[in-house]
Every structure is written in structure tokens, then in C-alpha cells.
Design a protein around this motif. Structure first.
Motif, mmCIF file in Angstrom:
data_model
loop_
_atom_site.group_PDB
_atom_site.id
_atom_site.type_symbol
_atom_site.label_atom_id
_atom_site.label_comp_id
_atom_site.label_asym_id
_atom_site.label_seq_id
_atom_site.Cartn_x
_atom_site.Cartn_y
_atom_site.Cartn_z
ATOM 1 N N LEU A 71 -32.687 10.609 0.411
ATOM 2 C CA LEU A 71 -31.425 10.251 0.827
ATOM 3 C C LEU A 71 -31.467 10.227 2.478
ATOM 4 O O LEU A 71 -32.105 10.937 3.109
ATOM 5 C CB LEU A 71 -30.517 11.557 0.737
ATOM 6 N N THR A 73 -30.487 10.159 6.142
ATOM 7 C CA THR A 73 -29.769 10.869 7.257
ATOM 8 C C THR A 73 -29.415 10.068 8.454
ATOM 9 O O THR A 73 -30.485 9.623 9.131
ATOM 10 C CB THR A 73 -30.382 12.256 7.672
ATOM 11 N N ASN A 83 -30.724 16.829 2.841
ATOM 12 C CA ASN A 83 -31.824 17.439 2.121
ATOM 13 C C ASN A 83 -31.987 18.904 2.817
ATOM 14 O O ASN A 83 -32.404 19.803 2.300
ATOM 15 C CB ASN A 83 -32.940 16.491 2.610
ATOM 16 N N GLY A 282 -39.308 9.369 2.741
ATOM 17 C CA GLY A 282 -37.689 9.076 2.791
ATOM 18 C C GLY A 282 -37.349 8.060 2.081
ATOM 19 O O GLY A 282 -38.100 7.333 1.446
ATOM 20 N N SER A 283 -36.040 7.588 2.679
ATOM 21 C CA SER A 283 -35.464 6.222 1.688
ATOM 22 C C SER A 283 -35.774 4.971 2.165
ATOM 23 O O SER A 283 -35.365 4.078 1.743
ATOM 24 C CB SER A 283 -33.812 6.359 1.921
ATOM 25 N N ALA A 284 -36.589 4.878 3.258
ATOM 26 C CA ALA A 284 -37.308 3.483 3.557
ATOM 27 C C ALA A 284 -36.211 2.468 3.616
ATOM 28 O O ALA A 284 -36.388 1.501 2.689
ATOM 29 C CB ALA A 284 -38.629 3.256 2.816
ATOM 30 N N ASN A 294 -43.452 2.219 -3.474
ATOM 31 C CA ASN A 294 -44.541 2.726 -4.317
ATOM 32 C C ASN A 294 -43.682 3.952 -5.056
ATOM 33 O O ASN A 294 -43.238 5.079 -4.602
ATOM 34 C CB ASN A 294 -45.527 3.300 -3.430
ATOM 35 N N TYR A 334 -47.807 -2.706 -2.705
ATOM 36 C CA TYR A 334 -48.299 -3.339 -1.366
ATOM 37 C C TYR A 334 -49.454 -2.244 -0.526
ATOM 38 O O TYR A 334 -50.324 -2.402 0.184
ATOM 39 C CB TYR A 334 -47.265 -3.829 -0.433
HETATM 40 P P1 NAD Z 1 -39.519 6.953 5.419
HETATM 41 O O1 NAD Z 1 -40.608 7.918 4.680
HETATM 42 O O2 NAD Z 1 -38.233 6.536 4.633
HETATM 43 O O3 NAD Z 1 -40.579 5.643 5.584
HETATM 44 C C1 NAD Z 1 -41.227 5.430 6.678
HETATM 45 C C2 NAD Z 1 -42.278 4.220 6.259
HETATM 46 O O4 NAD Z 1 -43.081 4.671 5.372
HETATM 47 C C3 NAD Z 1 -41.589 3.096 5.505
HETATM 48 O O5 NAD Z 1 -40.793 2.170 6.534
HETATM 49 C C4 NAD Z 1 -42.459 2.542 4.657
HETATM 50 O O6 NAD Z 1 -43.396 1.689 5.385
HETATM 51 C C5 NAD Z 1 -43.349 3.720 4.272
HETATM 52 N N1 NAD Z 1 -43.063 4.381 3.137
HETATM 53 C C6 NAD Z 1 -42.166 5.545 2.666
HETATM 54 N N2 NAD Z 1 -42.214 5.587 1.433
HETATM 55 C C7 NAD Z 1 -42.523 4.618 0.726
HETATM 56 C C8 NAD Z 1 -42.905 4.297 -0.445
HETATM 57 N N3 NAD Z 1 -42.423 5.081 -1.335
HETATM 58 N N4 NAD Z 1 -43.580 3.116 -0.683
HETATM 59 C C9 NAD Z 1 -44.262 2.459 0.147
HETATM 60 N N5 NAD Z 1 -43.764 2.570 1.425
HETATM 61 C C10 NAD Z 1 -43.276 3.811 1.897
HETATM 62 O O7 NAD Z 1 -39.273 7.667 6.700
HETATM 63 P P2 NAD Z 1 -38.072 7.361 7.856
HETATM 64 O O8 NAD Z 1 -37.955 5.915 8.132
HETATM 65 O O9 NAD Z 1 -38.372 8.153 8.936
HETATM 66 O O10 NAD Z 1 -36.692 7.913 7.200
HETATM 67 C C11 NAD Z 1 -35.887 6.972 6.459
HETATM 68 C C12 NAD Z 1 -34.452 7.771 6.119
HETATM 69 O O11 NAD Z 1 -35.152 8.733 4.918
HETATM 70 C C13 NAD Z 1 -34.088 8.599 7.062
HETATM 71 O O12 NAD Z 1 -32.592 8.516 6.999
HETATM 72 C C14 NAD Z 1 -34.555 10.088 6.969
HETATM 73 O O13 NAD Z 1 -33.670 11.002 7.426
HETATM 74 C C15 NAD Z 1 -34.639 10.109 5.264
HETATM 75 N N6 NAD Z 1 -35.492 10.871 4.857
HETATM 76 C C16 NAD Z 1 -35.151 11.433 3.557
HETATM 77 C C17 NAD Z 1 -36.009 12.632 3.190
HETATM 78 C C18 NAD Z 1 -35.565 13.106 1.844
HETATM 79 O O14 NAD Z 1 -34.587 12.668 1.145
HETATM 80 N N7 NAD Z 1 -36.338 14.347 1.474
HETATM 81 C C19 NAD Z 1 -37.182 12.789 3.554
HETATM 82 C C20 NAD Z 1 -37.767 12.137 4.640
HETATM 83 C C21 NAD Z 1 -36.783 11.379 5.452
#
Ligand code: NAD
Length: 366
Positions: A71, A73, A83, A282-284, A294, A334
Motif C-alpha cells: 500500500l 504511503t 502498513n 512497496g507499491s512501486a 515480479n 525484467y
Molecule cells: P518500492 O519497493 O515500492 O520500489 C522500489 C523499487 O524497487 C521500484 O521502483 C522497483 O524498481 C523495484 N521493485 C519493487 N518491487 C518490485 C517488484 N515486485 N518487481 C520488480 N521491481 C520491484 O519502494 P518505494 O519506491 O520506496 O515505495 C513506494 C511506495 O510503497 C511508498 O508509498 C511506500 O510507502 C510504499 N511501501 C509499502 C510497503 C508495504 O505495503 N508494506 C512497503 C514498502 C514501501
């Protein structure tokens, strides 16, 4: 009636796609699950006035088991992390994050099989903070100066780090029991007790006490900075590592990096009665709706969930099927390709198709 009713929170961003993929492969294991789908997060704020409506919490409390997509934030708005709120509201005090290397994953390391168990409710993440310049903050500064004789600059912000005997005892008891239940050999307590004597010092003392209750599991401890270095030099020496909240947050990402990145890192937030499974990532948002994320971290979270609800065979088969897709090297997203722009990378839903095909091809775990 299905054998298990489980709350499914799809999440947002890439959440919908990865949780849909995980749901499909979990169903394909044949485990008898009825999904109680509950939406939460930014998308429901308009409808319910808050990102985590009461009926979603009630569903988790009723079913005792939930799996959730990430989700978002939003940064710089009034909405606090859903979370973090969920973990606190449901008292999910232990966050289990396994990081295991699977053959076929490109990484500098092989044969890594580590588990971080992170205390989830206390420490600097307890959310007790005082903003710089506010009246209450100056009162706290005055009180600290009066009690300790030490001065704090008046233009400081302050975060509090509570570490209780109760909180420490329960996470270590949980960790040792988890180690036994999952056939692990050693628990390492991670801390900075040499500097923070009354918080991490307490943490270490209680860990040593609890270790005596579980003589069948080897126990040792490491100072967190040394732990970080050892993890990159000789991760094979470690097994289950138990950490306060902040260190656990940082080092579990480090461990994910050792075995191929966030796309492969699952997790389980666990309390006395309730368990909530979710990927570490996170929600990327930049990848939302593009069918490129992935889904394996969500699938492996599903594997942990299946084992938790007593469907061990289904969990083992799911892990074996994911491992075979990874080893095959063709049906992966990817982030698992040598080059991020590799045109042969497949999408989120194709990975689910490939895992389902493997489950159907080899219905027995091996
Ligand atoms: P993120 O993990 O969403 O993404 C960071 C980078 O990691 C992405 O840009 C992508 O390149 C890669 N990535 C992440 N998951 C991937 C996947 N499944 N497959 C391929 N590549 C992947 O982290 P962020 O950008 O710091 O956070 C984005 C949002 O997600 C923020 O709003 C944050 O608060 C939220 N968040 C939620 C949770 C949760 O729900 N538990 C955990 C962490 C972050």
C-alpha cells in the motif's frame, strides 16, 4: 464451507497485479481457501474517510490470517503509513523475513539462507516523536536536562526508543519457537548494547535469558555494525537473526540484496493470534498497471502463509514450482534478467501462468 477463510487485501500500485498472481498460484496448489477480499489504502479514503476502515481490521481479526499487497504511503500528506498502523493496531510484534538464494538467481552470493526476525512494535519506530521547536519538545528537553544533567540543543527534534522486557521476551520466545518449528539451528541477537545500554543492553540481557529456555537451539549475538559487515563477507555463518525494529528494517533489505533483490523477498507479520503476510517491497507506483512487476515475493509470502495455516505440502509444492521457474530462466520478470531492458522478460501474469504450469506438471513436492 472452505477449510480456510483468509482476508486478501489487494493493495495498490503494483499490489493488484502481484496479489492477483499470488492468489492464482495459491489456488492452483489445491489448498481449500475462501478469500475474503477487502480493499484498503488511498483508493478507499474517499469512500470510508480513512485508508484502513474498521471493517477491514474486523475481517483480519475474524479470519486471523491475511495476505496483503503493498500500500502506498504518500509523502508529505497527513496520512500515516497504513502498513505501520496495521502492525501496531493488530499487535503483530514479529516480522519474519526469510531471504533464500534459489539456483538461477543472479547474485554475488549463492547458498544464502537467512531469516531476519524483526521486532515490529517498539524501538525508534514506535512513532513517539517530538518536532523541533514545539512547546512539548522544549519541555521534554528541559526534563531530560533536569534528570540527566546532560544538555540537548534547543533546536533538536527528538525520537524516543522504547525497549521493554515484555516486548523483547515475546519476540525472542517467538523467534526460538519459529527456529524449532522450521528446522533451523541457530539464533543470533543483533544489537548495539555497547552504546545503548538501557535499551539494546536490556534487549541483549533478555535474549540471553530466553535462550536458556531453548537449549536445543544454538545462540550467539552480534553488534549491528559488525553484523552488517559479516553478512556481506560470510552470510553462510548465520541462520535466524533477531533485531530491534530499525536495524531489522535496514538489514532485511541488505539480506534481500544478497539473494536477488526485493522481487524475491517475502514476509510475515505475526502476533499471538493473527498473522499478516506481505512482500518486503512497496507499491512501486511507476510500474502500476504495466504487468511488469515480479510477483514472486508475493507468491513466496503465500508459501509462508500456506505453511502457517497447516498446508505444509501446498507450501512446499508452491516453493518448488517457483524455484523451477527461476531455474528455467525464461519465464521471469525484467528484474531477474541480466539486463533490465531485456526484451525476453515476461510480465507479472505470465510468471503466474508459468508457476501454475509447474504446479500442474509436478503435483508432488520434490
Ligand atoms: P518500492 O519497493 O515500492 O520500489 C522500489 C523499487 O524497487 C521500484 O521502483 C522497483 O524498481 C523495484 N521493485 C519493487 N518491487 C518490485 C517488484 N515486485 N518487481 C520488480 N521491481 C520491484 O519502494 P518505494 O519506491 O520506496 O515505495 C513506494 C511506495 O510503497 C511508498 O508509498 C511506500 O510507502 C510504499 N511501501 C509499502 C510497503 C508495504 O505495503 N508494506 C512497503 C514498502 C514501501
Amino acid at each position: 464451507m472452505a477449510r480456510h477463510t483468509i482476508t486478501l487485501i489487494p493493495g495498490d500500485g503494483i499490489g493488484y497485479e502481484v496479489s492477483q498472481a499470488a492468489r492464482r498460484v495459491i489456488d492452483a496448489t489445491g489448498a481449500d481457501i475462501e478469500w475474503d477480499v477487502q480493499n484498503a489504502g488511498l483508493d478507499v479514503v474517499e469512500q470510508y474517510g480513512q485508508p484502513m476502515p474498521d471493517h477491514v481490521l474486523e475481517s483480519i481479526r475474524r479470519n486471523k490470517v491475511a495476505i496483503k499487497g503493498p500500500l502506498t504511503t504518500p509523502i508529505g500528506t497527513g496520512i500515516r503509513s497504513v502498513n505501520v498502523a496495521l502492525r501496531r493496531e493488530l499487535d503483530l510484534f514479529a516480522l519474519v523475513r526469510p531471504t533464500k538464494w534459489y539456483p538461477g538467481v543472479r547474485s554475488r552470493y549463492q547458498e544464502v539462507d537467512l531469516v531476519v526476525i524483526r521486532e515490529n512494535t517498539e524501538d525508534l519506530y514506535a512513532g513517539i516523536e517530538f518536532a523541533e521547536g514545539e512547546e512539548g519538545t522544549l519541555e521534554v528537553i528541559d526534563t531530560i536536562e533536569r534528570l540527566t544533567g546532560r544538555s540537548i540543543r534547543r533546536d533538536s527534534g527528538i525520537s524516543i526508543k522504547p525497549t521493554s522486557i515484555t516486548g523483547t521476551q515475546r519476540v525472542f520466545r517467538f523467534a526460538f519457537q519459529w527456529a524449532i518449528d522450521n528446522g533451523r539451528r541457530k539464533v543470533t541477537a543483533v544489537h548495539k548494547a555497547n552504546i545503548m545500554k538501557h535499551t539494546d543492553g536490556l534487549w541483549l540481557r533478555i535474549a540471553q535469558d530466553v535462550a536458556k529456555e531453548f537449549p536445543q537451539i544454538e545462540f550467539d549475538d552480534r553488534i549491528v555494525d559488525n553484523m552488517a559487515m559479516q553478512l556481506v563477507q560470510k552470510p553462510e555463518l548465520y541462520d535466524v537473526m533477531v533485531m530491534p525494529n530499525l536495524f531489522g528494517d535496514i538489514l532485511s533489505d541488505l539480506c534481500a540484496g544478497l539473494v536477488g533483490g526485493l522481487g524475491l523477498a517475502p514476509g510475515a507479520n505475526t502476533g499471538d493470534e493473527i498473522a499478516l503476510f506481505e512482500a518486503t517491497h512497496g507499491s512501486a507506483p511507476k510500474y502500476a498497471g504495466k504487468n511488469v512487476a515480479n510477483p514472486m515475493a508475493m507468491m513466496l509470502s503465500g508459501m509462508m502463509m500456506l505453511r502457517h495455516i497447516g498446508e505444509k505440502d501446498a507450501g512446499d509444492r508452491l516453493e518448488a514450482a517457483v524455484a523451477r521457474v527461476i531455474a528455467g530462466g525464461a519465464q521471469v520478470t525484467y528484474d531477474m534478467k541480466p539486463n533490465r531492458d531485456d526484451p525476453s522478460a515476461v510480465g507479472t501474469s505470465q510468471v503466474a501462468d508459468a508457476v501454475i504450469a509447474e504446479l500442474e506438471r509436478a503435483p508432488v513436492a520434490r
